[in-house]
Design a protein around this motif. Structure first.
Motif, PDB file in Angstrom:
ATOM      1  N   GLY A 190       7.574 -17.772  -3.437  1.00  0.00           N
ATOM      2  CA  GLY A 190       6.539 -17.397  -4.060  1.00  0.00           C
ATOM      3  C   GLY A 190       6.161 -16.047  -3.943  1.00  0.00           C
ATOM      4  N   GLY A 191       6.647 -15.298  -2.927  1.00  0.00           N
ATOM      5  CA  GLY A 191       6.430 -13.794  -3.163  1.00  0.00           C
ATOM      6  C   GLY A 191       5.645 -13.058  -1.650  1.00  0.00           C
ATOM      7  N   LYS A 192       5.910 -14.041  -0.668  1.00  0.00           N
ATOM      8  CA  LYS A 192       5.101 -13.744   0.535  1.00  0.00           C
ATOM      9  C   LYS A 192       5.683 -12.459   1.071  1.00  0.00           C
ATOM     10  N   THR A 193       6.971 -12.500   1.225  1.00  0.00           N
ATOM     11  CA  THR A 193       7.840 -11.315   1.649  1.00  0.00           C
ATOM     12  C   THR A 193       7.571 -10.039   0.669  1.00  0.00           C
ATOM     13  N   THR A 194       7.664 -10.413  -0.642  1.00  0.00           N
ATOM     14  CA  THR A 194       7.382  -9.157  -1.464  1.00  0.00           C
ATOM     15  C   THR A 194       6.212  -8.544  -1.251  1.00  0.00           C
ATOM     16  N   ASN A 195       5.207  -9.272  -0.931  1.00  0.00           N
ATOM     17  CA  ASN A 195       3.968  -8.728  -0.522  1.00  0.00           C
ATOM     18  C   ASN A 195       4.131  -7.548   0.788  1.00  0.00           C
ATOM     19  N   LEU A 196       4.844  -8.266   1.518  1.00  0.00           N
ATOM     20  CA  LEU A 196       4.951  -7.327   2.533  1.00  0.00           C
ATOM     21  C   LEU A 196       5.646  -5.890   2.480  1.00  0.00           C
ATOM     22  N   GLU A 197       6.783  -6.186   1.716  1.00  0.00           N
ATOM     23  CA  GLU A 197       7.652  -5.138   1.374  1.00  0.00           C
ATOM     24  C   GLU A 197       7.051  -4.262   0.750  1.00  0.00           C
ATOM     25  N   TYR A 198       6.055  -4.672  -0.222  1.00  0.00           N
ATOM     26  CA  TYR A 198       5.478  -3.619  -1.104  1.00  0.00           C
ATOM     27  C   TYR A 198       4.170  -2.759  -0.213  1.00  0.00           C
ATOM     28  N   ILE A 199       3.736  -3.523   0.532  1.00  0.00           N
ATOM     29  CA  ILE A 199       2.591  -2.999   1.712  1.00  0.00           C
ATOM     30  C   ILE A 199       3.504  -1.977   2.381  1.00  0.00           C
ATOM     31  N   TYR A 200       4.438  -2.281   2.958  1.00  0.00           N
ATOM     32  CA  TYR A 200       5.591  -1.474   3.855  1.00  0.00           C
ATOM     33  C   TYR A 200       5.767  -0.193   3.017  1.00  0.00           C
ATOM     34  N   GLY A 201       6.342  -0.100   1.652  1.00  0.00           N
ATOM     35  CA  GLY A 201       6.550   0.882   0.920  1.00  0.00           C
ATOM     36  C   GLY A 201       5.533   1.807   0.625  1.00  0.00           C
ATOM     37  N   LYS A 202       4.062   1.393   0.463  1.00  0.00           N
ATOM     38  CA  LYS A 202       2.996   2.110   0.071  1.00  0.00           C
ATOM     39  C   LYS A 202       2.312   2.560   1.223  1.00  0.00           C
ATOM     40  N   ALA A 212      -2.102 -11.488  -9.109  1.00  0.00           N
ATOM     41  CA  ALA A 212      -0.904 -10.487  -8.486  1.00  0.00           C
ATOM     42  C   ALA A 212       0.382 -10.619  -9.167  1.00  0.00           C
ATOM     43  N   VAL A 213       0.778  -9.194  -9.141  1.00  0.00           N
ATOM     44  CA  VAL A 213       2.368  -9.472  -9.349  1.00  0.00           C
ATOM     45  C   VAL A 213       3.064  -8.626  -8.514  1.00  0.00           C
ATOM     46  N   ALA A 214       3.332  -9.380  -7.510  1.00  0.00           N
ATOM     47  CA  ALA A 214       3.853  -8.640  -6.006  1.00  0.00           C
ATOM     48  C   ALA A 214       5.005  -7.663  -6.158  1.00  0.00           C
ATOM     49  N   VAL A 215       5.971  -8.152  -7.246  1.00  0.00           N
ATOM     50  CA  VAL A 215       6.970  -7.134  -7.245  1.00  0.00           C
ATOM     51  C   VAL A 215       6.759  -5.754  -7.726  1.00  0.00           C
ATOM     52  N   SER A 216       5.548  -5.710  -8.431  1.00  0.00           N
ATOM     53  CA  SER A 216       5.161  -4.274  -8.951  1.00  0.00           C
ATOM     54  C   SER A 216       3.803  -3.799  -8.066  1.00  0.00           C
TER      55      SER A 216
END
Lengths: 128, 223
Positions: free
Chosen positions: B21-33, B199-203
C-alpha cells in the motif's frame, strides 16, 4: 543499557556507545519480542534472558519486570559466567526499582503543560 | 515517552495498512527529504524481495521544545496478512497511528481487512483507536483505478459515535475547508472521523501533510 519494551532507550552507563543507540534500542526490543513468540511456540511463556556471542563483542539481555530490557555489552576481557553472575543481582535490584515505579502509577508523570505552543512552530519549520 | 533524566520526548508513530500500500515508500520519502542531521538510519527488516518482514524504522528529530529534545520514531508494519504476530508487536507502546490505504478499487477488501486487523490488535493491548492520534492516508491517488474519495471514506472512515456531551460540537477539519471532523448527522447523532489525506507516496505528495498531522496530534496529547 536499559531499553523499554516499546523500543526506546531509557538509560546507558559505562563506556558511551560508539554506535547508533536509537537503532540499537529498537532492534533490541524487536529481538526480545521475536524471541517471546519463539518461546510460546515451544511451550514456554517467554525467554527471560538472551545471549548473543560475537568474535570480540557479545551481548547479554535480560527481562526486567516485563517492561524493560537490561542489555550488557562486553568483550573478551571478561567472561560470560562473570557477566551472568553480576547480572543476576542487577536484574533483581532493577526489578524492585521498576515495580516500585509502576506501582506509583502513571499519574505522577504529567507532561509539561503548554508543550504544544512551542511544538507547532517546530513541526512547521522542520517540514518546510 | 518523556525521559526527564535525558530531557527527551520520544514518540512512536506506526504506519499501518494493507500489503504493497506504500507504508515503506512513505518512510523512504521522509528519509530522503529530511535534513541528514535531523534523522537517524532507516532500518529495514525486509525479505530479499523488499517486502517488509518485521518492520522499517526511522527516527526523526523535531528539534528542542521547552528544553526537551523531541524525536519521532516512525515504524511501518508488514502489510501481508500472515505476518500478524510481528505486526502486533510493533504496536506496543504506540503514540500515534497512520493508516495507509491503497486507493485502487481492487484493493478495497484488503483495506477493510487491514483496518479491522488494526482495531483488533489495538484493542488486544487495551488501546482505543478512537481516543488517540489517528490519521488516514489514501495513497496512490494518481492511479486511474483509484476509487473516489467519498467511497473510501464511507468504507474506511465512517466515523464513530461521540458520546461525551462536552465533545458534541462541530469541529472543522483544518486541512479541508468546509469539512468537519466532528459533526452531527441528520439523525441527531454526533460522529467523529479521523483526519484524512490524499497522497502519492512515490512522488511525495501528501506524505509530509500526513506526518505533520499525526505529529501534531501526538504532541497535543502531551500538552
Amino acid at each position: 543499557m536499559l531499553v523499554d519494551r516499546s523500543g526506546q532507550l531509557v538509560a546507558t552507563v559505562g563506556e558511551p556507545p560508539n554506535f547508533d543507540a536509537t537503532a540499537f534500542a529498537t532492534l533490541t526490543a524487536a529481538d526480545f519480542s521475536a524471541n517471546d513468540q519463539l518461546a510460546r511456540l515451544i511451550g514456554e511463556s517467554d525467554f527471560n534472558v538472551l545471549f548473543h556471542q560475537g568474535e570480540r563483542e557479545s551481548m547479554y539481555l535480560a527481562d526486567v519486570a516485563r517492561r524493560v530490557i537490561l542489555v550488557v555489552l562486553f568483550d573478551n576481557r571478561t567472561t560470560l559466567g562473570l557477566v551472568r553472575l553480576k547480572m543476576k543481582g542487577a536484574v533483581e535490584d532493577l526489578t524492585r526499582v521498576f515495580e516500585g515505579i509502576f506501582a506509583r502509577g502513571v499519574g505522577a508523570q504529567a507532561a509539561t503543560p503548554g508543550l504544544l505552543a512551542g511544538a507547532e512552530d517546530e513541526i512547521d519549520r522542520l517540514f518546510q | 515517552m518523556i525521559n526527564y533524566a535525558s530531557r527527551e520526548i520520544n514518540c512512536k508513530i506506526v504506519f499501518y495498512g494493507p500489503g504493497l500500500g506504500g507504508k515503506t515508500t512513505n518512510l523512504e520519502y521522509i528519509y530522503g527529504k529530511v535534513a541528514p542531521n535531523t534523522r537517524g538510519k532507516l532500518i529495514s527488516l525486509a525479505t530479499e524481495t523488499e517486502r517488509t518482514l518485521f518492520f522499517d524504522f526511522l527516527p526523526v528529530d523535531l528539534g528542542t521544545i521547552r528544553g526537551f529534545r523531541t524525536r519521532f520514531h516512525l515504524y511501518t508494519v508488514p502489510g501481508q496478512v500472515y505476518y500478524n504476530a510481528s505486526r502486533k508487536l510493533i504496536l506496543k507502546g504506540v503514540d500515534g497511528v497512520v493508516f495507509v490505504a491503497d486507493s485502487q478499487a481492487e484493493r478495497a477488501e484488503a483495506n477493510l481487512e487491514s483496518m479491522q486487523n488494526l482495531y483488533d490488535n489495538m484493542s488486544a493491548y487495551g488501546y482505543d483507536l478512537t481516543r488517540m492520534p489517528f490519521v488516514i492516508q489514501y495513497n496512490k491517488r494518481d492511479l486511474p483505478n483509484a476509487s473516489p474519495l467519498a467511497t473510501l471514506q464511507e468504507m474506511l472512515n465512517p466515523g464513530w459515535e461521540v458520546t461525551e456531551p462536552s465533545r458534541k460540537r462541530a469541529v472543522p477539519d483544518a486541512a479541508r475547508p468546509g469539512e468537519f471532523l466532528v459533526s452531527q448527522l441528520p439523525t441527531g447523532e454526533w460522529v467523529e472521523r479521523a483526519p484524512y489525506f490524499e497522497a502519492v507516496a512515490v512522488s511525495g505528495d501528501g506524505v509530509f501533510d500526513t506526518l505533520k498531522a499525526v505529529s501534531k496530534l501526538v504532541l497535543k496529547t502531551l500538552a
